[in-house]
Scaffold this active site. Structure first.
Site, PDB file in Angstrom:
ATOM      1  N   GLU A 153       0.861  -1.201   0.000  1.00  0.00           N
ATOM      2  CA  GLU A 153       0.000   0.000   0.000  1.00  0.00           C
ATOM      3  C   GLU A 153       0.881   1.228   0.000  1.00  0.00           C
ATOM      4  O   GLU A 153       2.001   1.171   0.472  1.00  0.00           O
ATOM      5  CB  GLU A 153      -0.801   0.079   1.313  1.00  0.00           C
ATOM      6  CG  GLU A 153      -1.762  -1.002   1.530  1.00  0.00           C
ATOM      7  CD  GLU A 153      -2.206  -1.053   2.999  1.00  0.00           C
ATOM      8  OE1 GLU A 153      -1.928  -0.114   3.775  1.00  0.00           O
ATOM      9  OE2 GLU A 153      -2.817  -2.059   3.342  1.00  0.00           O
ATOM     10  N   LYS A 170       2.397   4.498   1.474  1.00  0.00           N
ATOM     11  CA  LYS A 170       2.549   5.062   2.808  1.00  0.00           C
ATOM     12  C   LYS A 170       2.154   6.525   2.690  1.00  0.00           C
ATOM     13  O   LYS A 170       2.830   7.325   2.031  1.00  0.00           O
ATOM     14  CB  LYS A 170       3.987   4.919   3.290  1.00  0.00           C
ATOM     15  CG  LYS A 170       4.181   5.385   4.713  1.00  0.00           C
ATOM     16  CD  LYS A 170       5.556   4.985   5.209  1.00  0.00           C
ATOM     17  CE  LYS A 170       5.728   5.234   6.689  1.00  0.00           C
ATOM     18  NZ  LYS A 170       5.463   6.591   7.114  1.00  0.00           N
ATOM     19  N   ASP A 175       1.661  10.241   3.713  1.00  0.00           N
ATOM     20  CA  ASP A 175       2.409  11.121   4.609  1.00  0.00           C
ATOM     21  C   ASP A 175       1.458  12.107   5.279  1.00  0.00           C
ATOM     22  O   ASP A 175       1.356  13.264   4.900  1.00  0.00           O
ATOM     23  CB  ASP A 175       3.482  11.858   3.800  1.00  0.00           C
ATOM     24  CG  ASP A 175       4.556  12.433   4.693  1.00  0.00           C
ATOM     25  OD1 ASP A 175       4.539  12.138   5.898  1.00  0.00           O
ATOM     26  OD2 ASP A 175       5.405  13.181   4.185  1.00  0.00           O
ATOM     27  N   TYR A 178      -6.642   2.070   6.614  1.00  0.00           N
ATOM     28  CA  TYR A 178      -5.910   0.871   6.197  1.00  0.00           C
ATOM     29  C   TYR A 178      -6.046  -0.328   7.138  1.00  0.00           C
ATOM     30  O   TYR A 178      -5.423  -1.338   6.917  1.00  0.00           O
ATOM     31  CB  TYR A 178      -4.435   1.184   5.931  1.00  0.00           C
ATOM     32  CG  TYR A 178      -3.756   2.020   7.001  1.00  0.00           C
ATOM     33  CD1 TYR A 178      -3.487   1.498   8.257  1.00  0.00           C
ATOM     34  CD2 TYR A 178      -3.390   3.335   6.730  1.00  0.00           C
ATOM     35  CE1 TYR A 178      -2.871   2.267   9.221  1.00  0.00           C
ATOM     36  CE2 TYR A 178      -2.755   4.107   7.703  1.00  0.00           C
ATOM     37  CZ  TYR A 178      -2.513   3.572   8.945  1.00  0.00           C
ATOM     38  OH  TYR A 178      -1.901   4.334   9.898  1.00  0.00           O
ATOM     39  N   LYS A 210      10.837   3.189   2.230  1.00  0.00           N
ATOM     40  CA  LYS A 210      10.795   4.655   2.066  1.00  0.00           C
ATOM     41  C   LYS A 210      11.370   5.077   0.713  1.00  0.00           C
ATOM     42  O   LYS A 210      12.436   4.593   0.314  1.00  0.00           O
ATOM     43  CB  LYS A 210      11.621   5.332   3.182  1.00  0.00           C
ATOM     44  CG  LYS A 210      11.085   5.086   4.584  1.00  0.00           C
ATOM     45  CD  LYS A 210       9.814   5.853   4.879  1.00  0.00           C
ATOM     46  CE  LYS A 210      10.078   7.294   5.177  1.00  0.00           C
ATOM     47  NZ  LYS A 210      10.186   7.677   6.552  1.00  0.00           N
ATOM     48  N   CYS A 248       7.882  45.521   6.784  1.00  0.00           N
ATOM     49  CA  CYS A 248       7.407  44.774   5.613  1.00  0.00           C
ATOM     50  C   CYS A 248       8.247  45.153   4.385  1.00  0.00           C
ATOM     51  O   CYS A 248       8.403  46.338   4.083  1.00  0.00           O
ATOM     52  CB  CYS A 248       5.941  45.097   5.367  1.00  0.00           C
ATOM     53  SG  CYS A 248       5.357  44.474   3.785  1.00  0.00           S
ATOM     54  N   CYS A 289       5.864  47.302   1.930  1.00  0.00           N
ATOM     55  CA  CYS A 289       5.316  48.631   2.215  1.00  0.00           C
ATOM     56  C   CYS A 289       6.021  49.345   3.359  1.00  0.00           C
ATOM     57  O   CYS A 289       5.736  50.500   3.653  1.00  0.00           O
ATOM     58  CB  CYS A 289       3.823  48.532   2.521  1.00  0.00           C
ATOM     59  SG  CYS A 289       3.486  47.683   4.061  1.00  0.00           S
ATOM     60  N   CYS A 305       2.579  41.433   8.138  1.00  0.00           N
ATOM     61  CA  CYS A 305       2.513  42.861   7.868  1.00  0.00           C
ATOM     62  C   CYS A 305       1.068  43.266   8.152  1.00  0.00           C
ATOM     63  O   CYS A 305       0.136  42.723   7.555  1.00  0.00           O
ATOM     64  CB  CYS A 305       2.853  43.128   6.405  1.00  0.00           C
ATOM     65  SG  CYS A 305       2.264  44.747   5.850  1.00  0.00           S
ATOM     66  N   CYS A 308      -0.754  47.729   1.510  1.00  0.00           N
ATOM     67  CA  CYS A 308       0.509  47.045   1.207  1.00  0.00           C
ATOM     68  C   CYS A 308       0.446  46.483  -0.226  1.00  0.00           C
ATOM     69  O   CYS A 308      -0.404  45.636  -0.526  1.00  0.00           O
ATOM     70  CB  CYS A 308       0.746  45.929   2.222  1.00  0.00           C
ATOM     71  SG  CYS A 308       2.146  44.892   1.801  1.00  0.00           S
TER      72      CYS A 308
HETATM   73  S1  IVH Z   1       0.139   0.388   8.843  1.00  0.00           S
HETATM   74  C1  IVH Z   1       1.372  -1.232  13.128  1.00  0.00           C
HETATM   75  N1  IVH Z   1      -0.287   1.485   6.528  1.00  0.00           N
HETATM   76  O1  IVH Z   1       3.056   5.363   8.895  1.00  0.00           O
HETATM   77  C2  IVH Z   1       1.562  -0.075  12.249  1.00  0.00           C
HETATM   78  N2  IVH Z   1       0.680   2.821   8.226  1.00  0.00           N
HETATM   79  O2  IVH Z   1       5.719   5.218  10.079  1.00  0.00           O
HETATM   80  C3  IVH Z   1       0.442  -0.017  11.319  1.00  0.00           C
HETATM   81  N3  IVH Z   1       1.114   5.116   7.573  1.00  0.00           N
HETATM   82  O3  IVH Z   1       2.043   5.293  12.236  1.00  0.00           O
HETATM   83  C4  IVH Z   1       0.627   1.040  10.350  1.00  0.00           C
HETATM   84  N4  IVH Z   1       0.348   4.952   5.522  1.00  0.00           N
HETATM   85  O4  IVH Z   1       0.623   6.622  10.571  1.00  0.00           O
HETATM   86  C5  IVH Z   1       0.182   1.666   7.764  1.00  0.00           C
HETATM   87  N5  IVH Z   1      -0.753   2.314   4.421  1.00  0.00           N
HETATM   88  C6  IVH Z   1      -0.290   2.504   5.651  1.00  0.00           C
HETATM   89  C7  IVH Z   1       0.207   3.740   6.098  1.00  0.00           C
HETATM   90  C8  IVH Z   1       0.697   3.853   7.402  1.00  0.00           C
HETATM   91  C9  IVH Z   1       0.890   5.758   6.409  1.00  0.00           C
HETATM   92  C10 IVH Z   1       1.724   5.743   8.751  1.00  0.00           C
HETATM   93  C11 IVH Z   1       1.061   5.405  10.047  1.00  0.00           C
HETATM   94  C12 IVH Z   1       2.159   4.861  10.920  1.00  0.00           C
HETATM   95  C13 IVH Z   1       3.361   5.425  10.264  1.00  0.00           C
HETATM   96  C14 IVH Z   1       4.581   4.603  10.565  1.00  0.00           C
END
Ligand code: IVH
Length: 678
Positions: free
Chosen positions: A136, A138, A140, A236, A322, A417, A420, A435, A441
């Site tokens: 899946e 990740k 952010d 998720y 990552k 600023c 102005c 400002c 301004c």
């Molecule tokens: S599973 C047991 N799935 O990444 C941990 N986490 O760095 C279960 N995150 O705290 C997490 N996308 O906030 C999971 N598809 C995804 C995710 C995800 C983002 C975040 C989540 C976690 C952090 C860990």
């Protein structure tokens, strides 16, 4: 203690101090001053040193704690029923392989504990090459736990320190895609990630990145302000359901119950398929409107997940692959300060041009004065710049501080600023420096005009940043009302403007006059009033005239409008200069009225087919767009089904055909009348 050990201890202390500070700020205030890369690098170095020098291991080390302790805040603390763990990171395929090998070993160890019949219940642990994973994105954002009981959403808790989080239910309730009611009647918990899209992020000022903006939004005390931030959600994991066998089933359950699950999730057979997914995701991430920083790889089989278990920090059955952030090194040639629409001063590093993620980067945001101070960025410094997704590049850190010239001095944030000259102010509860001269301004005026013309406001096509800059510079416009006084000869003075582009811009300005009240309210750029609030207000008032007499008390009575918003709106419409501005707009023919919200009035051409022939004073694409926007269809040839032929000068054979079919023949002006555009 020998020299080397001493050095190691000092380094460990420094790493711990920094990481703990970052953690505290992130987990308590939802703010982060550090790039993910730097954080990860410090963390990794600390872990390596602790492994090498076990005598320095301490339970207080951030490597031994999940998250950071919570500091005081005004949200109620709630204990998680199941800890919210973190994920171990893998940087690159080699580290992914290492994790996979460890996982295989753990699985075979798990096997030894089980008798044969139990082994049968692990469908894919015998042949690890076909071990099934779910990959899946990740996301952010900020992790969240959502509690449901009797088919109702009841609570949302942040991750906090992993064991205890904060109750942010009212803010989370503002997320459109969050199901408030579900079919499933048992108690269960859903975990996911709250996020902000890049398009929403772009409309905000003074925030570092979408993740920070999300964390900050969830901590807002007024849910109405949070609603403005238009947060989104990807879920998720559902906890507390016995009947599910795989993680994939879990995702399907979530979808069935109406939760948003990221559509780019896939089942992968074996680690090679996982690697292919990661590579593809890395390539495709640039096209997404939300931030993602990697791929989460999870063992699909839930009983297998359970058998490999977790450490105190991470599950062993999952890993975060990552993405390498796209970074480059360059020199800061200057530091300038920009002034936003609401007066926020944002420092910008003017860079020696450098190629980054396929584009030449010349400027990078330094976000705010605190960050400059913390990074200690100076003119002439070598810096690392980073570009994540679509966001403007940012300065991550200073490289080679030792190479600094002797004359290098810390940057001093201006006290007045830059546009102005007014003395700037710092609001106690905000990081931003502003400002206060909102009325005269020039920079704020410029940005306000840009906002007025933007797509979500009056949608004046062709009136972009550089055109506005030229118009302001030539004194052709000083406020957005002046836009409506522009004449063809004014525009022809501008660089690169030809007859055709002048016509296009003028007709787009003309069209904007009939924009409905909500677009006008949004376009006015009142503090705290985003597109959503503007829509709510426009539902309760019929015109700007009516809003001139609005009171705060009256506004607070509207569902979706809180104290802060009401106050800003009241004071905006009380302000004499703003009232004059609105009078002017009205005298130029702007409607500024609410539209009745029914399907037909929104799309008066629904079900009608148009054919266009001949030449017109505006480009054909403009006519097509008008028709499509109002729900009509455009066809290239006349048939029995054609409802209208729009006739221009020197028509083609389509006119004959239309006569034959007795199609209604109308002019562009007639079409405009149909659309109430006259
Ligand atoms: S599973 C047991 N799935 O990444 C941990 N986490 O760095 C279960 N995150 O705290 C997490 N996308 O906030 C999971 N598809 C995804 C995710 C995800 C983002 C975040 C989540 C976690 C952090 C860990």
């Amino acid at each position: 203690m020998d020299e080397q050990k001493k050095k190691a201890k000092a380094r460990i202390d420094l790493l711990r101090k920094n990481i703990s500070q970052w953690n505290t700020k992130y987990y308590s205030l939802g703010q982060s001053d550090v790039s993910d890369e730097l954080y990860d690098a410090y963390y990794l170095e600390l872990k390596t040193l602790e492994r090498k020098y076990p005598e320095f291991v301490s339970p207080d080390s951030p490597t031994k704690k999940v998250g950071a302790p919570l500091v005081q805040s005004s949200f109620e603390k709630v204990k998680h029923s199941v800890p919210m763990l973190s994920l171990e990171n893998a940087f690159g395929n080699d580290e992914l392989d290492l994790w996979f090998k460890r996982l295989e070993k753990n699985i075979s160890l798990g096997d030894e504990d089980h008798n044969n019949s139990e082994k049968e219940s692990f469908p894919n642990n015998s042949k690890s090459s076909s071990l099934e994973f779910v990959a899946e994105l990740k996301i952010d954002g900020v992790s969240i736990s959502l509690l449901y009981e009797n088919g109702q959403f009841i609570k949302a808790i942040t991750r906090g320190d992993g064991l205890t989080g904060e109750d942010v239910t009212e803010n989370v309730r503002t997320i459109n895609s969050l199901p408030q009611k579900v079919e499933y009647k048992g108690s269960f918990e859903v975990r996911g990630e709250v996020l902000m899209t890049f398009s929403t992020f772009k409309t905000l000022e003074g925030l570092a990145n979408p993740r920070n903006a999300t964390a900050g939004s969830l901590k807002l005390l007024d849910p109405k302000l949070c609603a403005e931030r238009k947060l989104s959600l990807f879920t998720y994991q559902a906890l507390g359901l016995k009947e599910l066998r795989t993680h994939w089933d879990n995702l399907q359950f979530l979808k069935r119950e109406g939760f948003t699950v990221n559509p780019l999730s896939e089942i992968c057979s074996g680690i090679d398929e996982v690697k292919r997914f990661c590579e593809k995701a890395n390539n495709d991430k640039k096209d997404l409107d939300y931030p993602t920083d990697g791929v989460v790889v999870k063992v699909n089989d839930l009983s297998l997940q359970e058998s490999v278990g977790s450490t105190s920090k991470y599950p062993r059955w999952a890993i975060a692959y990552k993405f390498a952030a796209e970074e480059a090194e360059t020199i800061v040639e200057n530091i300038t300060v920009e002034v936003g629409r609401l007066g926020t001063l944002t420092p910008v590093a003017e860079l020696k041009p450098v190629l980054l993620a396929g584009t030449i980067v010349k400027r990078a945001s330094l976000h705010n004065a605190d960050l400059i101070q913390e990074l200690d960025v100076r003119i002439g410094d070598y810096v690392i710049v980073r570009k994540a997704g679509e966001i403007i590049p940012e300065v991550v850190s200073v490289a080679k501080k030792e190479k600094r010239g002797e004359e290098s001095l810390p940057f001093h944030f201006p006290e007045t600023c830059p546009s102005c000259g007014t003395k700037v102010v710092k609001v106690e509860s905000e990081v931003a420096i502003r400002c206060p001269n909102s009325q005269t301004c020039p920079a704020q005026i410029h940005r306000r005009i840009e906002h007025w013309a933007s797509k979500s406001a009056m949608d004046i096509k062709g009136l972009g940043e550089s055109i506005i800059a030229q118009l302001v510079q030539k004194n052709l416009i000083n406020e957005f009302a002046d836009i409506y006084l522009l004449k063809a000869e004014n525009l022809l003075e501008l660089e690169g403007f030809k007859d055709k582009s002048v016509d296009n811009l003028l007709s787009s300005i003309q069209e904007s006059k009939s924009m409905p009240l909500d677009r006008v309210i949004f376009g006015l750029g009142i503090k705290h009033v985003g597109a959503n609030t503007a829509k709510i207000i426009a539902k309760h008032y019929s015109s700007t005239d009516e809003l001139m007499n609005v009171t705060k008390t009256e506004l607070i009575g509207i569902d979706g409008v809180g104290d802060a918003i009401a106050e800003e709106i009241e004071s905006f419409f009380r302000n004499e200069e703003n009232r004059m501005l609105l009078e002017r707009l009205k005298s130029y023919g702007l409607k500024m009225e609410s539209v009745q919200e029914n399907e037909f009035s929104k799309k008066p051409l629904l079900g009608q087919t148009f054919v266009i022939t001949g030449m017109f004073e505006i480009p054909r694409s403009g006519i097509e767009e008008m028709i499509l926007k109002m729900g009509g269809k455009v066809s290239s040839s006349v048939s029995k089904k054609t409802n209208y032929l729009i006739l221009g000068e020197e028509p083609g054979s389509k006119l004959e055909k239309a006569k034959k079919f007795q199609t209604k023949i109308i002019s562009l002006q007639d079409l405009r009348k149909m659309l109430n555009e006259e």
